[in-house]
Write a protein that holds these residues in place. Structure first.
Motif, PDB file in Angstrom:
ATOM      1  N   HIS A   1       0.883   8.005  -0.296  1.00 40.59           N
ATOM      2  CA  HIS A   1       1.155   9.031  -1.307  1.00 40.59           C
ATOM      3  C   HIS A   1       1.679  10.329  -0.708  1.00 40.59           C
TER       4      HIS A   1
ATOM      5  N   VAL B   1       0.857  -1.181   0.000  1.00 36.18           N
ATOM      6  CA  VAL B   1       0.000   0.000   0.000  1.00 36.18           C
ATOM      7  C   VAL B   1       0.896   1.236   0.000  1.00 36.18           C
ATOM      8  N   VAL B   2       0.664   2.122  -0.956  1.00 31.13           N
ATOM      9  CA  VAL B   2       1.486   3.321  -1.113  1.00 31.13           C
ATOM     10  C   VAL B   2       0.937   4.445  -0.240  1.00 31.13           C
TER      11      VAL B   2
ATOM     12  N   CYS C   1       5.448   9.525  -0.555  1.00 29.22           N
ATOM     13  CA  CYS C   1       6.040   9.164  -1.848  1.00 29.22           C
ATOM     14  C   CYS C   1       6.644  10.394  -2.527  1.00 29.22           C
TER      15      CYS C   1
ATOM     16  N   THR D   1       0.547   7.672 -11.515  1.00 28.66           N
ATOM     17  CA  THR D   1      -0.175   7.794 -10.236  1.00 28.66           C
ATOM     18  C   THR D   1       0.482   7.019  -9.099  1.00 28.66           C
TER      19      THR D   1
ATOM     20  N   GLY E   1       0.011   4.052  -8.590  1.00 31.97           N
ATOM     21  CA  GLY E   1      -1.070   3.179  -8.135  1.00 31.97           C
ATOM     22  C   GLY E   1      -0.763   1.743  -8.509  1.00 31.97           C
ATOM     23  N   ILE E   2      -1.175   0.820  -7.664  1.00 30.25           N
ATOM     24  CA  ILE E   2      -0.874  -0.601  -7.866  1.00 30.25           C
ATOM     25  C   ILE E   2      -2.127  -1.328  -8.339  1.00 30.25           C
ATOM     26  N   ASP E   3      -1.989  -2.107  -9.398  1.00 29.11           N
ATOM     27  CA  ASP E   3      -3.088  -2.919  -9.909  1.00 29.11           C
ATOM     28  C   ASP E   3      -3.104  -4.224  -9.123  1.00 29.11           C
ATOM     29  N   TYR E   4      -3.979  -4.294  -8.129  1.00 28.72           N
ATOM     30  CA  TYR E   4      -4.021  -5.459  -7.246  1.00 28.72           C
ATOM     31  C   TYR E   4      -4.581  -6.702  -7.923  1.00 28.72           C
TER      32      TYR E   4
ATOM     33  N   LYS F   1       7.790  10.157  -5.686  1.00 26.04           N
ATOM     34  CA  LYS F   1       7.607   9.859  -7.110  1.00 26.04           C
ATOM     35  C   LYS F   1       8.931   9.608  -7.845  1.00 26.04           C
TER      36      LYS F   1
ATOM     37  N   ILE G   1       2.623  -1.359 -11.410  1.00 25.45           N
ATOM     38  CA  ILE G   1       2.583  -0.044 -10.774  1.00 25.45           C
ATOM     39  C   ILE G   1       2.551   1.023 -11.865  1.00 25.45           C
ATOM     40  N   ASP G   2       1.510   1.859 -11.828  1.00 22.34           N
ATOM     41  CA  ASP G   2       1.349   2.932 -12.809  1.00 22.34           C
ATOM     42  C   ASP G   2       2.364   4.037 -12.531  1.00 22.34           C
TER      43      ASP G   2
END
Length: 97
Positions: free
Chosen positions: A36, A33-34, A39, A58, A60-63, A41, A54-55
């Motif tokens: 933000h 879990v990031v 972070c 963003t 963001g992680i595609d779980y 970047k 991981i995008d």
């Protein structure tokens, strides 16, 4: 004269389409879990993620595809990614209904 298929055409069959869309994150015990706010970047997690989930825009992680290997957690220089138990996340989601 028969036209030769490209390498991607030769190895692509009905099974490859099914496997490509498979939910490969279902055996994960912990989820990265990031945070933000912490972070910076730097995108090191994006570069080192072996699954490419991981995008980079963003962070963001595609779980759906994340396997929970933890490389992103270890590589983050600011420690802005934490491992959280899937059981804890599911319990929290059930309580928030």
């Amino acid at each position: 004269m028969k036209q030769q298929k490209s390498i991607s055409d030769r190895y692509r069959g009905p099974l490859s389409n099914v496997l490509t869309n498979a939910n490969t994150g279902i055996w994960r015990f912990k989820r990265p879990v990031v945070n933000h706010e912490e972070c910076i970047k730097c995108k090191m997690c994006v570069e080192y993620c072996p699954c490419g989930v991981i995008d980079k825009e963003t962070i963001g992680i595609d779980y759906y595809f994340c396997k929970g290997c933890g490389i992103c957690v270890e590589i983050c220089p600011k420690k802005a990614i934490d491992f959280v138990s899937e059981k804890d996340i599911l319990a929290k989601e059930e309580n928030n209904g």
